[in-house]
Design an enzyme around this catalytic site. Structure first.
Site, PDB file in Angstrom:
ATOM      1  N   TYR A 141       0.996  -1.211  -0.028  1.00 56.99           N
ATOM      2  CA  TYR A 141       0.034  -0.071  -0.075  1.00 56.99           C
ATOM      3  C   TYR A 141       0.914   1.205   0.145  1.00 56.99           C
ATOM      4  O   TYR A 141       0.411   2.313  -0.255  1.00 56.99           O
ATOM      5  CB  TYR A 141      -0.803  -0.034   1.213  1.00 56.99           C
ATOM      6  CG  TYR A 141      -2.078  -1.201   0.964  1.00 56.99           C
ATOM      7  CD1 TYR A 141      -2.313  -1.857   0.084  1.00 56.99           C
ATOM      8  CD2 TYR A 141      -2.790  -1.275   2.284  1.00 56.99           C
ATOM      9  CE1 TYR A 141      -3.140  -2.945   0.030  1.00 56.99           C
ATOM     10  CE2 TYR A 141      -3.946  -2.219   2.104  1.00 56.99           C
ATOM     11  CZ  TYR A 141      -4.103  -3.312   1.124  1.00 56.99           C
ATOM     12  OH  TYR A 141      -4.715  -4.229   1.116  1.00 56.99           O
ATOM     13  N   LYS A 191       3.965 -15.051   0.774  1.00 57.04           N
ATOM     14  CA  LYS A 191       3.831 -15.754  -0.586  1.00 57.04           C
ATOM     15  C   LYS A 191       5.132 -16.076  -0.987  1.00 57.04           C
ATOM     16  O   LYS A 191       5.775 -15.614  -2.147  1.00 57.04           O
ATOM     17  CB  LYS A 191       3.002 -14.976  -1.540  1.00 57.04           C
ATOM     18  CG  LYS A 191       2.467 -15.440  -2.693  1.00 57.04           C
ATOM     19  CD  LYS A 191       1.645 -16.658  -2.362  1.00 57.04           C
ATOM     20  CE  LYS A 191       1.284 -17.321  -3.697  1.00 57.04           C
ATOM     21  NZ  LYS A 191       0.829 -18.715  -3.602  1.00 57.04           N
ATOM     22  N   ASP A 223      -2.107 -18.558   0.302  1.00 58.82           N
ATOM     23  CA  ASP A 223      -3.375 -19.227  -0.248  1.00 58.82           C
ATOM     24  C   ASP A 223      -3.675 -20.610   0.502  1.00 58.82           C
ATOM     25  O   ASP A 223      -4.946 -20.854   0.843  1.00 58.82           O
ATOM     26  CB  ASP A 223      -3.004 -19.442  -1.948  1.00 58.82           C
ATOM     27  CG  ASP A 223      -1.528 -20.379  -1.968  1.00 58.82           C
ATOM     28  OD1 ASP A 223      -0.758 -20.083  -0.881  1.00 58.82           O
ATOM     29  OD2 ASP A 223      -1.293 -20.785  -3.070  1.00 58.82           O
ATOM     30  N   ASP A 247      -5.125  -7.154   5.406  1.00 59.33           N
ATOM     31  CA  ASP A 247      -6.254  -6.347   5.141  1.00 59.33           C
ATOM     32  C   ASP A 247      -7.629  -7.500   4.578  1.00 59.33           C
ATOM     33  O   ASP A 247      -8.572  -7.469   5.212  1.00 59.33           O
ATOM     34  CB  ASP A 247      -6.038  -5.572   4.016  1.00 59.33           C
ATOM     35  CG  ASP A 247      -7.090  -4.613   3.878  1.00 59.33           C
ATOM     36  OD1 ASP A 247      -7.856  -4.478   4.542  1.00 59.33           O
ATOM     37  OD2 ASP A 247      -7.017  -3.705   2.713  1.00 59.33           O
ATOM     38  N   ASP A 251     -10.669  -9.405   7.397  1.00 62.35           N
ATOM     39  CA  ASP A 251     -12.252  -9.283   7.077  1.00 62.35           C
ATOM     40  C   ASP A 251     -12.440 -10.752   6.972  1.00 62.35           C
ATOM     41  O   ASP A 251     -13.789 -11.119   7.080  1.00 62.35           O
ATOM     42  CB  ASP A 251     -12.224  -8.573   5.734  1.00 62.35           C
ATOM     43  CG  ASP A 251     -12.332  -7.016   5.949  1.00 62.35           C
ATOM     44  OD1 ASP A 251     -12.144  -6.786   7.192  1.00 62.35           O
ATOM     45  OD2 ASP A 251     -13.038  -6.404   5.217  1.00 62.35           O
TER      46      ASP A 251
END
Ligand code: NAD
Length: 365
Positions: A141, A191, A223, A247, A251
């Site tokens: 970000y 990752k 994943d 992020d 959620d």
């Protein structure tokens, strides 16, 4: 002891739920005799309307000089006009940057009496109790270059996942410190097989893990983690990950608790030592669809007070009293609309706040 708490109520249901959180702190103050000094500041749309900007330098200074910041929510359709320079959430971004709030903690747990509210089967969520530690001030970000441009073949855009070893090490240390007070397990999510930044992440996480021989630090690919979180959430204790993965996964994990209205968060500027400046906010937004109706669930905001007492004021017993009062009220069958089901008693935002404050003052048994 005396403590300074900056209170930023914000927009929509932010002020409604923050009032109920302050009732919980008032009850703690009464029971334990602490001196909490509150100072209010405007943020978000409320600040744009009154003062022309999402947050003034004075409000920032107020937060910098406080022991902790209690935040409601910022934003709403009134300030969604894309042609204006200011957006309410800029206040939050500025606070994160200026207060160096690099570690975002989101505890997610199942409450047995709410397990039926989760879209997952009750036997899957039963007993889940996880703390996510999301890196908050670096990564994809914020990394440079971040740009879009025209080419003869068409438009292109780039974002950069950029981490220094210091940025990784400090957030992994936060996770390990938290794990020491829990089940001593940390899963670092990356990752590794596709991203060079994830290779550094894994290397540094492993090195920091070696500083904590009492902690079982393991790694999982993002994943795989996305799947395991839904298949068997009870296997996780503390999870640490990058800004973007955090992020998304926090959620995803919110579904375990049954409602957004149940989930608090803490953003810390250092290790969870008990005297670290932090910002405490529910994970939900300003919920303009229900604002002003007295039906918002204030429990996320009240649970923020438990985190604030624990991580910024070092008041562990008081933190537990707040969390236990929430559990008691749920056990007694009281529910706001978002978590209401047949056979339980529906209460308003204000009634829920009063009930929790009463259980803090006079615990059952
Ligand atoms: P939201 O979290 O505000 O609402 C999503 C849904 O959950 C809505 O149906 C809402 O009614 C419900 N909900 C949320 N909190 C609840 C509570 N405590 N009790 C009962 N129901 C609750 O997300 P959104 O609708 O996407 O965003 C609304 C505004 O909030 C937008 O302007 C957005 O930018 C802003 N926002 C702010 C923050 C923040 O301040 N940290 C975070 C997310 C969104």
């Amino acid at each position: 002891m005396s403590y300074r708490i900056a209170v930023l109520r914000g927009d929509g249901i932010g002020p409604e739920v923050t009032v109920e959180a302050l009732k919980a702190l008032a009850a703690i103050r009464e029971r334990y005799g602490h001196d909490f000094a509150y100072e209010e500041g405007l943020v978000g749309g409320a600040s744009i309307d009154e003062l022309g900007v999402p947050m003034t330098d004075e409000t920032l200074a107020l937060c910098q000089s406080s022991d902790a910041v209690l935040f409601g929510a910022a934003g709403g359709p009134k300030w969604d006009d894309a042609s204006t320079d200011f957006r309410p959430e800029q206040a939050l971004f500025r606070l994160r940057k200026e207060l160096n709030l690099f570690a975002n903690l989101r505890p997610v747990r199942s409450y047995p009496m709410l397990d039926e509210m989760s879209p997952l089967r009750p036997e899957v969520v039963k007993g889940a109790d996880i703390i996510f530690v999301r890196e908050l001030t670096g990564g994809l970000y914020f990394g440079q270059p971040k740009m879009r441009w025209e080419t003869p073949e068409g438009r292109r855009a780039v974002d950069s996942e950029d981490y220094s070893e210091q940025e990784i090490a400090r957030v992994v240390r936060v996770a390990c410190e938290l794990a020491r007070k829990r089940r001593r397990k940390v899963v670092s999510v990356d990752k590794f097989n596709a991203l060079i930044s994830s290779r550094l992440w894994r290397q540094v996480a492993t090195e920091v893990g070696a500083e904590y021989p009492d902690i079982d630090l393991t790694h999982m690919l993002a994943d795989t983690f996305a799947m395991q979180l839904i298949v068997r959430p009870t296997q996780f204790d503390v999870v640490v990950t990058t800004n973007m993965f955090g992020d998304i996964f926090t959620d995803e994990a919110a579904v375990l608790a049954g409602s957004m209205g149940m989930l608090p968060s803490a953003s810390l500027s250092g290790l969870p030592s008990g005297r670290t400046l932090g910002l405490y906010e529910p994970i939900h937004g300003s919920a303009p669809d229900i604002a002003g109706q007295g039906i918002a669930n204030p429990l996320a905001s009240i649970l923020c007070c438990a985190l604030l007492l624990r991580y910024s004021l070092g008041l562990e017993e008081e933190a537990r009293v707040v969390a236990d009062a929430v559990t008691t009220v749920l056990e007694e069958g009281y529910r706001t609309s978002d978590i209401h089901s047949e056979g339980t008693s529906k209460v308003s935002t204000q009634e829920m706040g009063d009930l929790v404050a009463a259980r803090i003052r006079e615990p059952r048994g």
